[in-house]
Design a protein around this motif. Structure first.
Motif, PDB file in Angstrom:
ATOM      1  N   ALA A 112     -81.984   2.749 109.224  1.00 22.63           N
ATOM      2  CA  ALA A 112     -82.915   2.451 110.502  1.00 22.63           C
ATOM      3  C   ALA A 112     -84.283   2.328 110.550  1.00 22.63           C
ATOM      4  O   ALA A 112     -84.879   2.096 111.472  1.00 22.63           O
ATOM      5  N   TYR A 113     -85.163   3.613 110.213  1.00 20.05           N
ATOM      6  CA  TYR A 113     -86.069   4.163 110.514  1.00 20.05           C
ATOM      7  C   TYR A 113     -86.783   3.348 109.731  1.00 20.05           C
ATOM      8  O   TYR A 113     -88.310   2.924 109.795  1.00 20.05           O
ATOM      9  N   GLU A 125     -97.269   5.016 108.964  1.00 16.34           N
ATOM     10  CA  GLU A 125     -98.007   6.244 108.461  1.00 16.34           C
ATOM     11  C   GLU A 125     -97.135   7.595 108.466  1.00 16.34           C
ATOM     12  O   GLU A 125     -97.424   8.256 107.663  1.00 16.34           O
ATOM     13  N   GLN A 126     -96.468   7.654 109.675  1.00 12.59           N
ATOM     14  CA  GLN A 126     -95.825   8.745 109.588  1.00 12.59           C
ATOM     15  C   GLN A 126     -94.437   8.781 108.889  1.00 12.59           C
ATOM     16  O   GLN A 126     -94.339  10.176 108.363  1.00 12.59           O
ATOM     17  N   ALA A 127     -94.074   8.013 108.322  1.00  3.54           N
ATOM     18  CA  ALA A 127     -92.665   8.037 107.992  1.00  3.54           C
ATOM     19  C   ALA A 127     -93.321   8.495 106.164  1.00  3.54           C
ATOM     20  O   ALA A 127     -93.184   9.423 105.807  1.00  3.54           O
ATOM     21  N   GLY A 128     -94.547   7.752 106.154  1.00 11.23           N
ATOM     22  CA  GLY A 128     -94.578   8.189 104.468  1.00 11.23           C
ATOM     23  C   GLY A 128     -95.409   9.267 104.425  1.00 11.23           C
ATOM     24  O   GLY A 128     -95.201   9.924 103.161  1.00 11.23           O
ATOM     25  N   ARG A 132     -93.875  11.730 101.217  1.00 11.54           N
ATOM     26  CA  ARG A 132     -95.214  12.492 100.469  1.00 11.54           C
ATOM     27  C   ARG A 132     -95.180  13.591 100.404  1.00 11.54           C
ATOM     28  O   ARG A 132     -94.868  14.762  99.356  1.00 11.54           O
ATOM     29  N   GLU A 133     -94.320  14.584 101.675  1.00 13.93           N
ATOM     30  CA  GLU A 133     -94.321  15.781 101.825  1.00 13.93           C
ATOM     31  C   GLU A 133     -93.242  16.158 100.706  1.00 13.93           C
ATOM     32  O   GLU A 133     -93.205  16.995 100.018  1.00 13.93           O
ATOM     33  N   GLY A 134     -91.946  14.714 101.080  1.00 14.20           N
ATOM     34  CA  GLY A 134     -90.341  15.575 100.136  1.00 14.20           C
ATOM     35  C   GLY A 134     -90.684  15.184  99.010  1.00 14.20           C
ATOM     36  O   GLY A 134     -90.458  16.132  98.199  1.00 14.20           O
ATOM     37  N   ARG A 135     -91.359  14.373  98.556  1.00 14.78           N
ATOM     38  CA  ARG A 135     -92.034  14.628  96.628  1.00 14.78           C
ATOM     39  C   ARG A 135     -93.264  15.082  96.742  1.00 14.78           C
ATOM     40  O   ARG A 135     -92.284  15.993  95.511  1.00 14.78           O
ATOM     41  N   ALA A 136     -93.868  15.888  97.047  1.00 15.32           N
ATOM     42  CA  ALA A 136     -94.702  17.668  96.854  1.00 15.32           C
ATOM     43  C   ALA A 136     -93.710  18.656  96.057  1.00 15.32           C
ATOM     44  O   ALA A 136     -93.983  19.188  95.443  1.00 15.32           O
ATOM     45  N   MET A 137     -92.806  18.825  97.378  1.00 15.11           N
ATOM     46  CA  MET A 137     -91.552  19.357  97.044  1.00 15.11           C
ATOM     47  C   MET A 137     -90.902  19.415  96.055  1.00 15.11           C
ATOM     48  O   MET A 137     -90.503  20.353  95.194  1.00 15.11           O
ATOM     49  N   VAL A 138     -90.710  17.800  95.737  1.00 18.00           N
ATOM     50  CA  VAL A 138     -89.523  18.031  94.307  1.00 18.00           C
ATOM     51  C   VAL A 138     -90.454  17.828  93.268  1.00 18.00           C
ATOM     52  O   VAL A 138     -90.120  18.857  92.300  1.00 18.00           O
TER      53      VAL A 138
END
Length: 200
Positions: A112-113, A125-128, A132-138
């Motif tokens: 939905a988001y 922008e906020q979702a991106g 990006r933070e999640g991708r950086a963790m992986v």
């Protein structure tokens, strides 16, 4: 003496009502009035806490992310310490797929988001930023595994990160019952086994 109102608690209760409406009827059917009805409050009461559907969705997504993080943290604590990067990746991927009631509700909220962000630049922008933070963790986990010799050193960490994240694409296939949960998990396990088995 009047009872003190816990505003955060009220906001979270309304957000959970939104989760239920999205889970049962889909984001396109969500109205502030419907969420108020589900939360057992008046529309005016709800609008005291959230002035728009977008504001409510943003808060609900932040709460979803926090609760997903809490579930992952609890599950990580049950693993051998320090946990193997493969186990961490598997746990995170399983949490991102609609494999149980809580994860399914989170998955539907994320969908939905994403739909809402397509038409709202600020939300986009906020979702991106969050993605990006999640991708950086992986990517950090993948690079750590390469450095520790758990993944072959000739693997490109950027490509491997993107391939791991691509496994979250099983979500709509699971929601539409194109594949079974066991099949999605088997594919996740096989990909991770191949990724980690090739180290010398």
């Amino acid at each position: 003496m009047p009872k003190l109102v816990d505003h955060q608690e009220r906001r979270e209760a309304i957000a959970r009502a939104l989760w239920r409406v999205v889970d049962q009827h889909g984001w396109t059917k969500v109205t502030m009035r419907e969420v108020a009805r589900e939360a057992g409050v008046s529309l005016g009461h709800l609008q005291h806490y959230f002035t728009s559907r977008t504001e409510l969705l943003t808060f609900a997504m932040d709460l979803t992310a926090a609760q997903t993080g809490d579930r992952i943290t609890r599950a990580l604590a049950a693993l051998d310490q320090p946990p193997h990067p493969r186990d961490v990746l598997r746990l995170v991927l399983a949490e991102m797929l609609p494999l149980g009631p809580e994860a399914r509700a989170s998955s539907r909220m994320r969908a939905a988001y994403v739909l809402e962000t397509l038409h709202d630049p600020a939300l986009r922008e906020q979702a991106g930023l969050g993605l990006r933070e999640g991708r950086a963790m992986v990517e950090s986990l993948v690079r750590q595994a390469i450095a520790q010799g758990q993944i072959a050193p000739d693997r490109d960490p950027d490509v491997e990160t993107d391939l791991v994240l691509a496994l979250t694409g099983f979500a709509p296939l699971l929601e539409l019952e194109v594949i079974e949960p066991q099949a999605a998990l088997a594919a996740v396990d096989q990909h991770l086994d191949r990724l980690f088995a090739e180290a010398p």
